[in-house]
Design a protein around this motif. Structure first.
Motif, PDB file in Angstrom:
ATOM      1  N   SER A  26       0.846  -1.187   0.000  1.00  0.00           N
ATOM      2  CA  SER A  26       0.000   0.000   0.000  1.00  0.00           C
ATOM      3  C   SER A  26       0.885   1.242   0.000  1.00  0.00           C
ATOM      4  N   PRO A  27       0.870   2.044  -1.077  1.00  0.00           N
ATOM      5  CA  PRO A  27       1.659   3.283  -1.083  1.00  0.00           C
ATOM      6  C   PRO A  27       1.319   4.202   0.087  1.00  0.00           C
ATOM      7  N   ARG A  28       0.060   4.219   0.490  1.00  0.00           N
ATOM      8  CA  ARG A  28      -0.342   5.093   1.601  1.00  0.00           C
ATOM      9  C   ARG A  28       0.338   4.681   2.901  1.00  0.00           C
ATOM     10  N   ARG A  29       0.339   3.386   3.200  1.00  0.00           N
ATOM     11  CA  ARG A  29       0.982   2.920   4.429  1.00  0.00           C
ATOM     12  C   ARG A  29       2.495   3.127   4.361  1.00  0.00           C
ATOM     13  N   ILE A  30       3.069   2.863   3.197  1.00  0.00           N
ATOM     14  CA  ILE A  30       4.522   3.035   3.056  1.00  0.00           C
ATOM     15  C   ILE A  30       4.908   4.489   3.273  1.00  0.00           C
ATOM     16  N   ARG A  31       4.148   5.424   2.704  1.00  0.00           N
ATOM     17  CA  ARG A  31       4.442   6.851   2.889  1.00  0.00           C
ATOM     18  C   ARG A  31       4.343   7.244   4.350  1.00  0.00           C
ATOM     19  N   ALA A  32       3.312   6.756   5.030  1.00  0.00           N
ATOM     20  CA  ALA A  32       3.125   7.109   6.440  1.00  0.00           C
ATOM     21  C   ALA A  32       4.274   6.579   7.296  1.00  0.00           C
ATOM     22  N   LEU A  33       4.660   5.325   7.069  1.00  0.00           N
ATOM     23  CA  LEU A  33       5.751   4.738   7.847  1.00  0.00           C
ATOM     24  C   LEU A  33       7.076   5.405   7.521  1.00  0.00           C
ATOM     25  N   ALA A  34       7.316   5.686   6.240  1.00  0.00           N
ATOM     26  CA  ALA A  34       8.570   6.330   5.839  1.00  0.00           C
ATOM     27  C   ALA A  34       8.655   7.742   6.409  1.00  0.00           C
ATOM     28  N   ARG A  35       7.539   8.463   6.439  1.00  0.00           N
ATOM     29  CA  ARG A  35       7.540   9.818   6.992  1.00  0.00           C
ATOM     30  C   ARG A  35       7.888   9.793   8.480  1.00  0.00           C
ATOM     31  N   ALA A  36       7.335   8.825   9.200  1.00  0.00           N
ATOM     32  CA  ALA A  36       7.660   8.696  10.623  1.00  0.00           C
ATOM     33  C   ALA A  36       9.140   8.371  10.820  1.00  0.00           C
ATOM     34  N   GLU A  37       9.684   7.478   9.974  1.00  0.00           N
ATOM     35  CA  GLU A  37      11.102   7.119  10.075  1.00  0.00           C
ATOM     36  C   GLU A  37      11.992   8.302   9.737  1.00  0.00           C
ATOM     37  N   LEU A  38      11.604   9.099   8.747  1.00  0.00           N
ATOM     38  CA  LEU A  38      12.378  10.288   8.389  1.00  0.00           C
ATOM     39  C   LEU A  38      12.418  11.284   9.541  1.00  0.00           C
ATOM     40  N   THR A  39      11.301  11.428  10.243  1.00  0.00           N
ATOM     41  CA  THR A  39      11.261  12.326  11.405  1.00  0.00           C
ATOM     42  C   THR A  39      12.254  11.875  12.471  1.00  0.00           C
ATOM     43  N   LEU A  40      12.296  10.581  12.725  1.00  0.00           N
ATOM     44  CA  LEU A  40      13.244  10.054  13.714  1.00  0.00           C
ATOM     45  C   LEU A  40      14.684  10.251  13.258  1.00  0.00           C
ATOM     46  N   LEU A  41      14.933  10.076  11.962  1.00  0.00           N
ATOM     47  CA  LEU A  41      16.287  10.243  11.440  1.00  0.00           C
ATOM     48  C   LEU A  41      16.752  11.688  11.569  1.00  0.00           C
ATOM     49  N   ASP A 122       5.064  -7.254   6.106  1.00  0.00           N
ATOM     50  CA  ASP A 122       6.491  -7.218   6.453  1.00  0.00           C
ATOM     51  C   ASP A 122       7.314  -6.399   5.471  1.00  0.00           C
ATOM     52  N   MET A 123       7.032  -6.544   4.179  1.00  0.00           N
ATOM     53  CA  MET A 123       7.775  -5.777   3.185  1.00  0.00           C
ATOM     54  C   MET A 123       7.555  -4.281   3.350  1.00  0.00           C
ATOM     55  N   GLU A 124       6.335  -3.891   3.683  1.00  0.00           N
ATOM     56  CA  GLU A 124       6.049  -2.474   3.904  1.00  0.00           C
ATOM     57  C   GLU A 124       6.809  -1.946   5.113  1.00  0.00           C
ATOM     58  N   ILE A 125       6.865  -2.718   6.173  1.00  0.00           N
ATOM     59  CA  ILE A 125       7.547  -2.282   7.394  1.00  0.00           C
ATOM     60  C   ILE A 125       9.039  -2.101   7.144  1.00  0.00           C
ATOM     61  N   LEU A 126       9.673  -3.108   6.566  1.00  0.00           N
ATOM     62  CA  LEU A 126      11.110  -3.042   6.332  1.00  0.00           C
ATOM     63  C   LEU A 126      11.453  -2.045   5.231  1.00  0.00           C
ATOM     64  N   GLY A 127      10.646  -2.031   4.178  1.00  0.00           N
ATOM     65  CA  GLY A 127      10.911  -1.117   3.070  1.00  0.00           C
ATOM     66  C   GLY A 127      10.736   0.335   3.464  1.00  0.00           C
ATOM     67  N   ALA A 128       9.672   0.642   4.210  1.00  0.00           N
ATOM     68  CA  ALA A 128       9.436   2.022   4.637  1.00  0.00           C
ATOM     69  C   ALA A 128      10.532   2.500   5.579  1.00  0.00           C
ATOM     70  N   ALA A 129      11.020   1.607   6.439  1.00  0.00           N
ATOM     71  CA  ALA A 129      12.112   1.987   7.340  1.00  0.00           C
ATOM     72  C   ALA A 129      13.378   2.319   6.568  1.00  0.00           C
ATOM     73  N   ALA A 130      13.553   1.679   5.404  1.00  0.00           N
ATOM     74  CA  ALA A 130      14.756   1.903   4.601  1.00  0.00           C
ATOM     75  C   ALA A 130      14.649   3.125   3.699  1.00  0.00           C
ATOM     76  N   LEU A 131      13.443   3.560   3.376  1.00  0.00           N
ATOM     77  CA  LEU A 131      13.256   4.609   2.374  1.00  0.00           C
ATOM     78  C   LEU A 131      14.005   5.908   2.673  1.00  0.00           C
ATOM     79  N   PRO A 132      13.948   6.465   3.897  1.00  0.00           N
ATOM     80  CA  PRO A 132      14.687   7.708   4.135  1.00  0.00           C
ATOM     81  C   PRO A 132      16.185   7.567   3.900  1.00  0.00           C
ATOM     82  N   SER A 133      16.778   6.475   4.367  1.00  0.00           N
ATOM     83  CA  SER A 133      18.213   6.260   4.166  1.00  0.00           C
ATOM     84  C   SER A 133      18.531   6.078   2.685  1.00  0.00           C
ATOM     85  N   VAL A 134      17.682   5.342   1.977  1.00  0.00           N
ATOM     86  CA  VAL A 134      17.893   5.139   0.544  1.00  0.00           C
ATOM     87  C   VAL A 134      17.784   6.457  -0.206  1.00  0.00           C
TER      88      VAL A 134
END
Length: 276
Positions: A26-41, A122-134
């Protein structure tokens, strides 16, 4: 029955776990998780320094090493020796090292375990966590490549396809190896040490600081099996056009092989909650 469920949650990644979990991305879930990870980064100044400034500082060290190396007869200039090394350091620091810390920290804080009980797969969780670093790694690589090409007067690459292949394969490889490394890292403190063996081997033998062309033939052949070496070869070949068809295929095969190995280790060994 309860024990089986706990084991699956702990050690079986990349599989739908039921309970309403989505089986499609889900692009929506991935964006939400990636945005949260970017904030932490962004809030973690140490991680930002490692991701943004350290590769730039080490690029100057690479330039000094290249200027002191005897490049005669190698077909390389200082520019074509430095640019692949700078991208390699971005991938190591901004993507690989940073992501090992991200995955381990989120696991130890039970973030991954909580996310797994929701809709995200699982792919969304791991992928979204990686998106800001990527994203940081790709943007920084582009800036270094463009700026370095202008400052070092190497011009545009003659084989942009090799440049794109090296950058994308290197990024995917570093994400897979970061998740695999996180699987064997017991704590957030140890996440600072786990990446060191790969990073030291890469610094010494993947042509980041000193091109393999100046190494003895036997040693250079051994070093070509290291994870980052095929990426460096592809990036350098984009400018020098020194890679033959067979050498290009070999570099691609080695890079894909390490990526698949990292993904296999991730699938078999990744843990979603702290070791107790």
């Amino acid at each position: 029955m309860g024990m089986s469920t706990t084991s699956a949650t702990t050690t079986s990644p990349l599989k739908p776990a039921g309970g309403g979990r989505a089986s499609t991305l889900s692009p929506r879930r991935i964006r939400a998780l990636a945005r949260a990870e970017l904030t932490l980064l962004v809030r973690n100044r140490a991680s930002l320094f490692v991701a943004l400034l350290l590769p730039v500082v080490l690029t100057f060290s690479t330039k000094t090493a290249a200027e002191q190396a005897d490049l005669s007869g190698t077909g390389l200039s200082v520019g074509t020796a430095v640019l692949p090394g700078s991208v390699g350091m971005v991938l190591l620091f901004a993507v690989y090292s940073n992501l090992v810390g991200v995955y381990v920290a989120r696991r130890e804080e039970l973030v991954l375990k909580r996310l797994r009980t929701g809709e995200a797969n699982d792919m969304e969780i791991l992928g979204a966590a990686a998106l800001p670093s990527v994203a940081i790694g790709l943007i920084q690589s582009a800036v270094l490549l463009i700026g370095g090409a202008l400052l070092l007067e190497v011009g545009a690459p003659s084989r942009p396809d090799l440049l794109v292949a090296g950058l994308l394969l290197g990024t995917l490889m570093m994400v897979a190896l970061a998740a695999a490394s996180a699987a064997v890292t017991r704590s957030a403190e140890l996440a600072q040490l786990t990446p060191m063996p790969l990073m030291l081997a890469t610094f010494a033998g993947s042509g980041l600081f000193v091109p393999l062309e100046v190494f003895p033939d036997t040693l250079a052949e051994i070093c070509r099996w290291l994870p980052m070496t095929p990426v460096t070869d592809l990036l350098r070949g984009a400018w020098t056009e020194q890679l033959s068809g067979m050498e290009t295929l070999r570099a691609l095969a080695v890079a894909v092989g390490w990526t698949v190995l990292g993904a296999y280790a991730l699938r078999k060994r990744f843990r979603w909650e702290p070791r107790r």
